[in-house]
Design a protein around this motif. Structure first.
Motif, mmCIF file in Angstrom:
data_model
loop_
_atom_site.group_PDB
_atom_site.id
_atom_site.type_symbol
_atom_site.label_atom_id
_atom_site.label_comp_id
_atom_site.label_asym_id
_atom_site.label_seq_id
_atom_site.Cartn_x
_atom_site.Cartn_y
_atom_site.Cartn_z
ATOM 1 N N PHE A 140 0.849 -1.193 0.000
ATOM 2 C CA PHE A 140 0.000 0.000 0.000
ATOM 3 C C PHE A 140 0.882 1.239 0.000
ATOM 4 N N SER A 141 0.279 2.346 -0.400
ATOM 5 C CA SER A 141 0.964 3.633 -0.383
ATOM 6 C C SER A 141 0.362 4.474 0.725
ATOM 7 N N PRO A 142 1.155 4.858 1.731
ATOM 8 C CA PRO A 142 0.606 5.685 2.814
ATOM 9 C C PRO A 142 -0.041 6.970 2.313
ATOM 10 N N SER A 143 0.592 7.627 1.333
ATOM 11 C CA SER A 143 0.020 8.891 0.850
ATOM 12 C C SER A 143 -1.309 8.653 0.150
ATOM 13 N N ALA A 144 -1.429 7.576 -0.638
ATOM 14 C CA ALA A 144 -2.689 7.288 -1.336
ATOM 15 C C ALA A 144 -3.802 6.985 -0.333
ATOM 16 N N GLU A 145 -3.482 6.215 0.707
ATOM 17 C CA GLU A 145 -4.494 5.879 1.708
ATOM 18 C C GLU A 145 -4.883 7.114 2.520
ATOM 19 N N SER A 180 -5.508 14.390 12.166
ATOM 20 C CA SER A 180 -4.297 13.756 12.678
ATOM 21 C C SER A 180 -3.214 14.806 12.870
ATOM 22 N N PRO A 181 -2.420 14.697 13.924
ATOM 23 C CA PRO A 181 -1.310 15.629 14.119
ATOM 24 C C PRO A 181 -0.300 15.572 12.967
ATOM 25 N N GLN A 182 -0.366 14.490 12.179
ATOM 26 C CA GLN A 182 0.564 14.351 11.054
ATOM 27 C C GLN A 182 0.128 15.158 9.828
ATOM 28 N N ILE A 183 -1.067 15.712 9.839
ATOM 29 C CA ILE A 183 -1.541 16.493 8.698
ATOM 30 C C ILE A 183 -1.045 17.925 8.836
ATOM 31 N N PRO A 184 -0.149 18.361 7.942
ATOM 32 C CA PRO A 184 0.390 19.729 8.050
ATOM 33 C C PRO A 184 -0.696 20.784 7.883
ATOM 34 N N ALA A 185 -0.495 21.924 8.505
ATOM 35 C CA ALA A 185 -1.469 23.013 8.462
ATOM 36 C C ALA A 185 -1.821 23.377 7.023
ATOM 37 N N GLY A 186 -3.114 23.452 6.741
ATOM 38 C CA GLY A 186 -3.585 23.890 5.435
ATOM 39 C C GLY A 186 -3.562 22.846 4.341
ATOM 40 N N SER A 187 -3.039 21.655 4.623
ATOM 41 C CA SER A 187 -2.959 20.609 3.588
ATOM 42 C C SER A 187 -4.337 20.042 3.255
ATOM 43 N N THR A 232 9.167 29.828 4.382
ATOM 44 C CA THR A 232 8.619 29.800 5.742
ATOM 45 C C THR A 232 7.149 30.194 5.786
ATOM 46 N N SER A 233 6.494 30.215 4.613
ATOM 47 C CA SER A 233 5.076 30.584 4.576
ATOM 48 C C SER A 233 4.219 29.492 5.208
ATOM 49 N N TYR A 234 2.935 29.781 5.380
ATOM 50 C CA TYR A 234 2.020 28.954 6.162
ATOM 51 C C TYR A 234 2.045 27.471 5.758
ATOM 52 N N GLY A 235 2.452 26.618 6.690
ATOM 53 C CA GLY A 235 2.430 25.172 6.498
ATOM 54 C C GLY A 235 3.594 24.590 5.720
ATOM 55 N N SER A 236 4.463 25.437 5.151
ATOM 56 C CA SER A 236 5.500 24.935 4.240
ATOM 57 C C SER A 236 6.538 24.059 4.935
ATOM 58 N N ALA A 237 6.990 24.476 6.104
ATOM 59 C CA ALA A 237 7.984 23.675 6.812
ATOM 60 C C ALA A 237 7.360 22.394 7.366
ATOM 61 N N GLU A 241 8.042 17.743 7.080
ATOM 62 C CA GLU A 241 8.141 16.917 8.288
ATOM 63 C C GLU A 241 7.018 15.890 8.316
ATOM 64 N N GLY A 242 5.806 16.310 7.911
ATOM 65 C CA GLY A 242 4.675 15.394 7.890
ATOM 66 C C GLY A 242 4.890 14.231 6.937
ATOM 67 N N LEU A 243 5.462 14.523 5.782
ATOM 68 C CA LEU A 243 5.755 13.461 4.814
ATOM 69 C C LEU A 243 6.799 12.499 5.347
ATOM 70 N N LYS A 244 7.818 13.065 5.985
ATOM 71 C CA LYS A 244 8.890 12.221 6.540
ATOM 72 C C LYS A 244 8.322 11.252 7.581
#
Length: 295
Positions: free
Chosen positions: A9-14, A64-71, A221-226, A230-233
């Motif tokens: 499975f692909s974590p990003s797809a799920e 989820s805390p793993q979801i970056p802001a604004g994603s 350094t704009s909203y959610g970029s950093a 980290e969320g993907l990692k």
């Protein structure tokens, strides 16, 4: 998006499927989408990763805390932009190619609009097999005009595959690359766009989302970029391709395409998350944008 991986499975797809399911159930203004198929599929996802993510799908704004802001808001905007095109202009394209399809459900959801179209979903064999199995498990029939084409974009030649598909001369095509190119090496992205350049007739269109290259370099350094890197990692995936801000038109011109629409986070926020009273309903992650090009 599905990556070239030997896991089942692909974590990003799920994760995207789960977030689409959440958006379908939304009661908040601006947040609801129409992807009811993702809701059905999400119930059948049983990996430990998915079960963990689903535990956060509470009503309201719990994520989820793993979801970056604004994603989440960007994902909803992307769904709406592409869905609107399928609703209003699908009949203009004889062939629709969905690259890196993941759990995309448009061939099913827009069957009425796509009766005269041929739809092709191109994705990694493992991910595609998993999706087909889920649809069969849910007794969701495959539309007659949908064809699945397994491909590892890093290993196989897209040009050859596109050339082998029967097409009448001058038939316009639509290419959807949703959540795809940022996961691919520059050489693979170049091969994909070169294949589209050589195989798509004039008047064909392409929609894709992309990340700004300064985000990948850690300079944005704009909203959610950093947070997004980290969320993907944290889920074991990485963005490796970006386009320099302000250089999208140059990128498209290399492949004989013209820029039709470049929607950054602010544009999408205004279009999808600002109500008639001017109230901003949700902020979008500023690492990403949506591109729409015409050949």
């Amino acid at each position: 998006m599905t990556k070239s991986t030997m896991s089942d499975f692909s974590p990003s797809a799920e994760l995207i499927c789960i977030l689409r399911a959440k958006s379908y159930s939304e009661k908040r203004e601006g947040y609801k989408t129409d992807d009811y198929i993702s809701l059905l599929i999400s119930h059948s996802l049983t990996s430990f990763f998915s079960m963990t993510q689903k535990s956060f799908l509470m009503p309201g704004n719990i994520l989820s805390p793993q979801i970056p802001a604004g994603s989440y808001e960007f994902l909803i905007s992307r769904i709406k932009y592409i869905d609107e095109l399928f609703q209003s202009r699908a009949s203009e394209f004889a062939n629709i190619f969905i690259l890196g399809a993941g759990f995309d459900s448009r061939a099913i959801r827009f069957q009425n609009q796509l009766q005269q179209n041929r739809v092709y979903e191109l994705d990694h064999p493992i991910s595609q097999k998993n999706k087909i199995a889920k649809l069969q498990e849910l007794s969701i029939p495959t539309p007659e005009n949908l064809r699945y084409i397994p491909i590892d974009f890093n290993q196989q030649d897209l040009t050859t595959i596109l050339q082998e598909i029967p097409k009448k001369k001058g038939e316009k095509s639509l290419f959807i690359l949703e959540g795809l190119i940022m996961y691919l090496p520059p050489s693979t992205v170049n091969r994909i766009f070169s294949a589209i350049d050589s195989c798509a007739p004039d008047g064909s269109e392409i929609i894709f989302d992309y990340v700004y290259s300064d985000v990948l370099a850690g300079e944005n350094t704009s909203y959610g970029s950093a947070e997004v890197l980290e969320g993907l990692k944290n889920i074991g995936e990485h963005w490796i391709f970006g386009i320099e801000k302000g250089h999208l038109e140059t990128f498209l011109n290399k492949y004989h395409m013209k820029l039709y629409y470049d929607a950054d986070a602010s544009t999408l926020e205004q279009r999808y998350f600002t109500n008639k009273q001017g109230t901003v309903l949700g902020k979008l992650n500023k690492a990403l944008a949506i591109a729409h090009g015409i050949k």
